[in-house]
Design a protein around this motif. Sequence first.
Motif, PDB file in Angstrom:
ATOM      1  N   MET A   1       0.856  -1.196   0.000  1.00  9.92           N
ATOM      2  CA  MET A   1       0.000   0.000   0.000  1.00  9.92           C
ATOM      3  C   MET A   1       0.892   1.246   0.000  1.00  9.92           C
ATOM      4  O   MET A   1       0.448   2.321  -0.365  1.00  9.92           O
ATOM      5  CB  MET A   1      -0.975  -0.009   1.173  1.00  9.92           C
ATOM      6  N   HIS A   2       2.131   1.070   0.432  1.00  9.08           N
ATOM      7  CA  HIS A   2       3.161   2.083   0.223  1.00  9.08           C
ATOM      8  C   HIS A   2       3.988   1.642  -0.987  1.00  9.08           C
ATOM      9  O   HIS A   2       4.604   0.571  -0.957  1.00  9.08           O
ATOM     10  CB  HIS A   2       4.024   2.242   1.474  1.00  9.08           C
ATOM     11  N   GLY A   3       3.961   2.467  -2.031  1.00  9.43           N
ATOM     12  CA  GLY A   3       4.473   2.042  -3.338  1.00  9.43           C
ATOM     13  C   GLY A   3       5.937   1.655  -3.353  1.00  9.43           C
ATOM     14  O   GLY A   3       6.363   0.880  -4.214  1.00  9.43           O
ATOM     15  N   ASP A   4       6.726   2.175  -2.408  1.00  8.65           N
ATOM     16  CA  ASP A   4       8.162   1.864  -2.393  1.00  8.65           C
ATOM     17  C   ASP A   4       8.481   0.769  -1.379  1.00  8.65           C
ATOM     18  O   ASP A   4       9.622   0.640  -0.948  1.00  8.65           O
ATOM     19  CB  ASP A   4       8.987   3.132  -2.123  1.00  8.65           C
ATOM     20  N   GLU A   5       7.466  -0.014  -0.988  1.00  5.46           N
ATOM     21  CA  GLU A   5       7.685  -1.098  -0.012  1.00  5.46           C
ATOM     22  C   GLU A   5       7.294  -2.425  -0.655  1.00  5.46           C
ATOM     23  O   GLU A   5       6.209  -2.941  -0.443  1.00  5.46           O
ATOM     24  CB  GLU A   5       6.878  -0.809   1.260  1.00  5.46           C
ATOM     25  N   SER A   6       8.212  -2.971  -1.449  1.00  6.03           N
ATOM     26  CA  SER A   6       7.858  -4.069  -2.349  1.00  6.03           C
ATOM     27  C   SER A   6       8.357  -5.441  -1.902  1.00  6.03           C
ATOM     28  O   SER A   6       8.093  -6.431  -2.572  1.00  6.03           O
ATOM     29  CB  SER A   6       8.437  -3.769  -3.727  1.00  6.03           C
TER      30      SER A   6
ATOM     31  N   GLN B   1       7.360   5.470  -4.974  1.00 13.23           N
ATOM     32  CA  GLN B   1       7.125   6.418  -3.884  1.00 13.23           C
ATOM     33  C   GLN B   1       6.089   5.837  -2.921  1.00 13.23           C
ATOM     34  O   GLN B   1       5.286   4.987  -3.289  1.00 13.23           O
ATOM     35  CB  GLN B   1       6.641   7.775  -4.402  1.00 13.23           C
ATOM     36  N   ARG B   2       6.135   6.308  -1.679  1.00 16.56           N
ATOM     37  CA  ARG B   2       5.267   5.803  -0.625  1.00 16.56           C
ATOM     38  C   ARG B   2       3.787   6.073  -0.926  1.00 16.56           C
ATOM     39  O   ARG B   2       2.941   5.204  -0.851  1.00 16.56           O
ATOM     40  CB  ARG B   2       5.660   6.491   0.684  1.00 16.56           C
ATOM     41  N   ARG B   3       3.500   7.322  -1.265  1.00 21.02           N
ATOM     42  CA  ARG B   3       2.111   7.775  -1.331  1.00 21.02           C
ATOM     43  C   ARG B   3       1.454   7.449  -2.662  1.00 21.02           C
ATOM     44  O   ARG B   3       2.119   7.068  -3.614  1.00 21.02           O
ATOM     45  CB  ARG B   3       2.062   9.284  -1.063  1.00 21.02           C
TER      46      ARG B   3
ATOM     47  N   LEU C   1       1.436  -5.938   5.014  1.00 25.48           N
ATOM     48  CA  LEU C   1       2.837  -6.166   4.646  1.00 25.48           C
ATOM     49  C   LEU C   1       3.522  -4.885   4.172  1.00 25.48           C
ATOM     50  O   LEU C   1       3.105  -4.278   3.189  1.00 25.48           O
ATOM     51  CB  LEU C   1       2.906  -7.266   3.577  1.00 25.48           C
ATOM     52  N   HIS C   2       4.574  -4.523   4.869  1.00 24.51           N
ATOM     53  CA  HIS C   2       5.258  -3.241   4.648  1.00 24.51           C
ATOM     54  C   HIS C   2       6.776  -3.413   4.674  1.00 24.51           C
ATOM     55  O   HIS C   2       7.302  -4.466   5.035  1.00 24.51           O
ATOM     56  CB  HIS C   2       4.886  -2.254   5.766  1.00 24.51           C
ATOM     57  N   ASP C   3       7.473  -2.288   4.344  1.00 25.23           N
ATOM     58  CA  ASP C   3       8.913  -2.165   4.594  1.00 25.23           C
ATOM     59  C   ASP C   3       9.140  -0.999   5.551  1.00 25.23           C
ATOM     60  O   ASP C   3       8.437   0.005   5.473  1.00 25.23           O
ATOM     61  CB  ASP C   3       9.683  -1.867   3.297  1.00 25.23           C
ATOM     62  N   GLN C   4      10.133  -1.142   6.413  1.00 30.11           N
ATOM     63  CA  GLN C   4      10.481  -0.074   7.349  1.00 30.11           C
ATOM     64  C   GLN C   4      11.913   0.389   7.077  1.00 30.11           C
ATOM     65  O   GLN C   4      12.633  -0.220   6.279  1.00 30.11           O
ATOM     66  CB  GLN C   4      10.358  -0.571   8.782  1.00 30.11           C
TER      67      GLN C   4
HETATM   68 ZN   LIG Z   1       4.481   1.020   4.905  1.00 36.25          ZN
END
Ligand SMILES: [Zn+2]
Length: 488
Positions: A94-99, A146-148, A185-188
């Motif tokens: 859902m955050h575009g740069d967290e793949s 990008q995130r957004r 599911l995300h990246d930090q």
């Molecule tokens: Zn995220």
Amino acid sequence: MIKHLILFIAILSELIMAQDIEFANNLYFKYQNYKEQTLISRRFKLSDILPLIDRLKDKNIFSVNKVGESSQKRPIFLITAGKGKTKIFLWSQMHGDESTATGAIFDIFNFLTGNDEFNDFRNELLNKATIYFMPMVNPDGAEVFQRRNNFEIDINRDAVSQQTPEGRVLKETFDSLKANFGFNLHDQSILYSAGHTFKSAVLSFLAPAENFEKTISEVRSNAMKLIGHLNNVLSNLIPGHLAKYSDDFEPRAFGDNFQKWGTSTILIESGGWKNDPEKQFIRKLNFIALLSAFKSIADKSYKSEPLETYENIPFNEEDLMNLVIRNVLFKKNGTEYKVDIGITRTEINCNGSNDFYYKSAIEDIGDLSTFFGYEDYNFDGMEISLGKTFPQKFYSISEIESLNFKQLYEDGYTNVFIDSSSFNENFTTLPINITHKIEKDSGNNLKIDDIPNFIIKKNGHVKYSVINGFLIDVESIPSKFMNGVILE
Ligand SMILES: [Zn+2]
């Protein structure tokens, strides 16, 4: 009698734990059989996964449905496998740069269509559970990494307001499924450590709070127990590298609300791992974590996990930097002092391509004994000076390529001057920075946020240079390097 029963249950849960660790180890060693080979880095786009999704339509275990569109009319898919009673819903990026997890989801699709020693597990899983995958919730963000989303809205603050098409698709799908378990599911940041240690938080988990009081409902406690179980399984593979994300309630986020609305929700954040800039090892760990979670949900083994296991997982701490150099002597206006210097790197996207470069900054100066570097050096007895710009003019990159970099460093230079209007790159892979103008004297002052360009000498002779925050040993100067910058 009761005593015997308790002993029996204890032995049984030990046995199940041992089996689950063995299962995870097997996945670890067999991963290459399932890795989706067309995805090899982080910056893939919808067009890269469309043919993979298309391919799933031919496999009878999947049903593929387009469930909505992004604001720029890119499709969002829901892919379903299994016919069991327990519903598991996963959504990624859902955050575009967290793949990272999106890659793992395509590995899981390959795993589920396999025909090998894991057949018993597959059959049991797909009979007991139905698994719903929504990979790449934010394809517009992924397009430009990008995130957004395209409205510049953070979709993860739109669970309630519902102004983004992507957030609406996610919420509508959630409402239609009423899943038992959800995986968010995300990246930090790669700079999180697992507690106050030098170990990076490779995966951080969270059973998000449902309210400001952080009540532990049955829904949330099931998420906590499952995370505790995963912690035990994965600790075996990456001891000390697992952490817990901040459990502060965020009333606008999806995970927190999905928990509140009745789905046991687990956040998985992919962090950093040394020498894994494209996070392919962490993708593999996602693959193992998610399949281990499915297994535990299917055989209900998580239920016997005490909540303390979850409580005892250390929180993310911000104790890591990319590079820390310690105990260097710095001279300024006749006085000298010893400092540690902490450096962090930011990735900058290059427009219109799958490429990026790094720009580094001095994050902190002084006693950094409470911080750790992915690269961490004690340079006691060495002296550091700020890099200067070589005064000679060059007219092309090929002229610069043939320079003797060690000699430049020895003479105190980290930057060269190019006089060419045709040179308009964003960065350079030469072990030197490039500038379009001769800078004024920087005043020989170490400053927070400045780009770290240094010369490090021992007994008057150069040992290292630092170019854009990357340490170079002058005895092994790389010909290709990631990366020098173009100074403004
Ligand atoms: Zn995220």
